[in-house]
Write an enzyme that holds these catalytic residues in place. Structure first.
Site, PDB file in Angstrom:
ATOM      1  CG  ASP A 288      -9.720   7.517   6.952  1.00 29.46           C
ATOM      2  OD1 ASP A 288      -8.664   7.608   6.292  1.00 29.46           O
ATOM      3  OD2 ASP A 288      -9.732   7.466   8.194  1.00 29.46           O
TER       4      ASP A 288
ATOM      5  NE  ARG B 111     -10.754  -1.025   3.828  1.00 30.60           N
ATOM      6  CZ  ARG B 111     -11.272  -1.174   5.048  1.00 30.60           C
ATOM      7  NH1 ARG B 111     -12.453  -1.795   5.197  1.00 30.60           N
ATOM      8  NH2 ARG B 111     -10.650  -0.723   6.098  1.00 30.60           N
TER       9      ARG B 111
ATOM     10  CD  GLU C 281      -6.735   5.425   2.530  1.00 29.04           C
ATOM     11  OE1 GLU C 281      -5.599   5.045   2.872  1.00 29.04           O
ATOM     12  OE2 GLU C 281      -7.643   5.657   3.364  1.00 29.04           O
TER      13      GLU C 281
ATOM     14  CG  ASP D 294      -1.927   5.237   5.106  1.00 29.34           C
ATOM     15  OD1 ASP D 294      -1.832   4.194   5.786  1.00 29.34           O
ATOM     16  OD2 ASP D 294      -2.984   5.587   4.557  1.00 29.34           O
TER      17      ASP D 294
ATOM     18  CE  LYS E  68      -3.151   2.586   3.042  1.00 29.89           C
ATOM     19  NZ  LYS E  68      -3.821   2.588   4.359  1.00 29.89           N
TER      20      LYS E  68
ATOM     21  CG  ASP F 278      -5.379   8.259   4.669  1.00 32.85           C
ATOM     22  OD1 ASP F 278      -6.244   8.848   3.984  1.00 32.85           O
ATOM     23  OD2 ASP F 278      -5.643   7.326   5.443  1.00 32.85           O
TER      24      ASP F 278
ATOM     25  CE  LYS G 243      -6.328   8.876   8.025  1.00 29.74           C
ATOM     26  NZ  LYS G 243      -6.825   7.728   8.815  1.00 29.74           N
TER      27      LYS G 243
END
Length: 494
Positions: free
Chosen positions: A347, A351, A349, A288, A265, A270, A277
């Site tokens: 959020d 996946r 995201e 991230d 990933k 993020d 967030k």
């Protein structure tokens, strides 16, 4: 840091620092006893009086009589009955920090006395090479100040009772290579998000490919669109930084042999997108992309050691930003697999970019696929910051990863992927929703990814709790490069 192996009488070594081991309840180990004899018992007396009991305690003794070394350092291994891999790692970690803070010029470590932890000299040397080099890691942050003079011991000889064989030398080189891979992963994680962009990750991959002679292909946004990666593209919509899909092909194994595929990933920052967030701690969302960083670090490690294996690395990378054109909660997108996804929370995201990369992985007819992602805060709640979460559609693959995690000191713990959890991902408007609600958040994230991995053996590592540290020790850890590299080393031997 430079490592070498020698067979020598410790008391005759001319070195800046000679390191020997002792048990708190049994006294000096075998190699240290020759020093004690040379010093006419003074070493044993000082150790008994001044060395603390716990593993990792150090006693520094300058100019010990009868010994050629300028300084002798005694490393406590704790009680002999309690000596295991954890005690070894604790002791080596403490020694590494001590050496990294002092310029001893060169040092020599009596390595034979460390063997009882495993009974395996190569395993001890691999661990020592990794931990001692990793302890010397420093992130060079951008600063107007002049770079300080480099401090730390630069060369370590490993002193054995007998001459080393190829297995011992290779293990030490592997440990150093793992640490080099971890250093790259840590550097990438620690860089600010305005530097470590998707383009920067792609350029890093291309430099590795050029240096170690493996193929790297980078898809831009138009290329990603041609691949029909609609789920991945939905995350990129609000970002001004262009996305990249990075494909690395390290084919050093048997021609035609099914490869291992690593998928990382690569969300370089993020914000949560429209599902924004909280501001507190959002700066840490530069981490991230640590899944992507761990794939790049693992490739550096295996390439440096010349591992004979076929390995593919896939890194979908973008920022996740709020904007007028950003994906909204309730939007429905079509993934590369053809499955439609209702995005209930922007959020979640990671996946969404991983699922298209996992579909892309099918073309390689892989022996196994492992994805690595800072995927869910729920995994931190479940396992804290010590252990990565593991889910898999194949129990043998899961057991293999768990075992190598223990051996590498980079442990994971398996969570279930029971079919009953899949019901939480039902959608009235698409084939699948991208979240399953608060209960079992890490597991339902894994369940989502499992929908795209039916064609091969697959495992998922959730490293949200292990990829970086907060607080005074804030920074990337380099995990799970040790686990992944040990997994690939074992596969290369199979």
């Amino acid at each position: 840091m430079e490592f070498s192996i020698k067979a020598s009488a410790p008391e005759k070594l001319k070195t800046g620092c000679l390191i020997v081991a002792a048990f708190s309840d049994k006294g000096l180990c075998a190699q240290a006893e020759s020093l004690d004899a040379a010093s006419k018992g003074q070493l044993a007396r000082l150790v008994k009086r001044d060395l603390e009991d716990k593993a990792g305690s150090l006693l520094s003794l300058p100019l010990l009589p009868g010994v050629a070394a300028q300084r002798v350092v005694v490393l406590s291994l704790g009680k002999q009955a309690d000596y295991n891999d954890k005690a070894l790692r604790t002791a080596l970690g403490a020694l590494g920090r001590w050496l990294a803070a002092r310029d001893c010029g060169d040092a020599a470590l009596c390595a034979t006395d460390l063997i009882p932890a495993t009974g395996n000299l190569p395993a001890v040397l691999r661990t020592a090479g990794q931990l001692l080099q990793d302890a010397a890691y420093r992130f060079h942050a951008p600063s107007a100040r002049k770079e300080p003079r480099k401090v730390g011991t630069s060369k370590i000889d490993f002193i054995l009772v007998a001459r080393s064989d190829n297995a011992a030398r290779n293990a030490l080189a592997q440990g150093a290579a793992i640490a080099e891979g971890m250093a790259l992963t840590r550097d990438l994680g620690n860089l600010p998000a305005n530097v470590c962009t998707p383009t920067y990750l792609a350029e890093t991959a291309q430099k590795l490919g050029k240096q170690y002679k493996f193929k790297v292909t980078v898809f831009d946004k138009a290329g990603i669109k041609r691949l029909n990666m609609g789920s991945f593209l939905s995350v990129t919509q609000g970002a001004t930084e262009p996305p990249r899909f990075i494909v690395m092909e390290y084919l050093k194994g048997k021609p035609g042999a099914a490869p291992i595929v690593l998928v990382g990933k690569g969300i370089t920052f993020d914000t949560g997108g429209i599902s924004l967030k909280p501001g507190l701690g959002m700066d840490e969302m530069k981490y991230d992309m640590c899944g992507a960083g761990s794939v790049l670090g693992t490739f550096k490690a295996i390439a440096q050691m010349g591992l004979a294996l076929n390995v593919i690395g896939l890194i979908p990378s973008t920022e996740n930003m709020p904007a007028g054109n950003a994906t909204r909660p309730g939007d429905v997108v079509r993934s590369m697999s053809g499955q439609t996804i209702e995005i209930l929370n922007t959020d979640a995201e990671g996946r969404l970019i991983l699922c298209d990369a996992l579909t892309y992985a099918e073309r390689y007819k892989p022996a196994a696929v492992v994805d690595i992602a800072t995927l869910t805060g729920a995994c931190i709640t479940a396992l804290g910051h010590q252990t990565s979460g593991l889910m898999a559609n194949d129990d043998d693959l899961a057991r293999e990863l768990l075992d190598v995690g223990v051996a590498a000191g980079d442990r994971a713990w398996q969570l279930p992927l029971f079919d009953e959890y899949q019901d939480q991902l039902k959608s009235n408007f698409a084939d699948i929703a991208n979240i399953g609600g608060p209960p079992a958040g890490s597991i339902t994230a894994g369940c989502f990814l499992s929908r795209f991995t039916k064609a091969y053996k697959w495992a998922h590592l959730d490293i949200a709790g292990t990829a970086w540290k907060s607080g005074a020790d804030k920074g990337a850890t380099g995990r799970p490069v040790p686990l992944l590299t040990q997994f690939l080393i074992r596969r290369a031997k199979a």
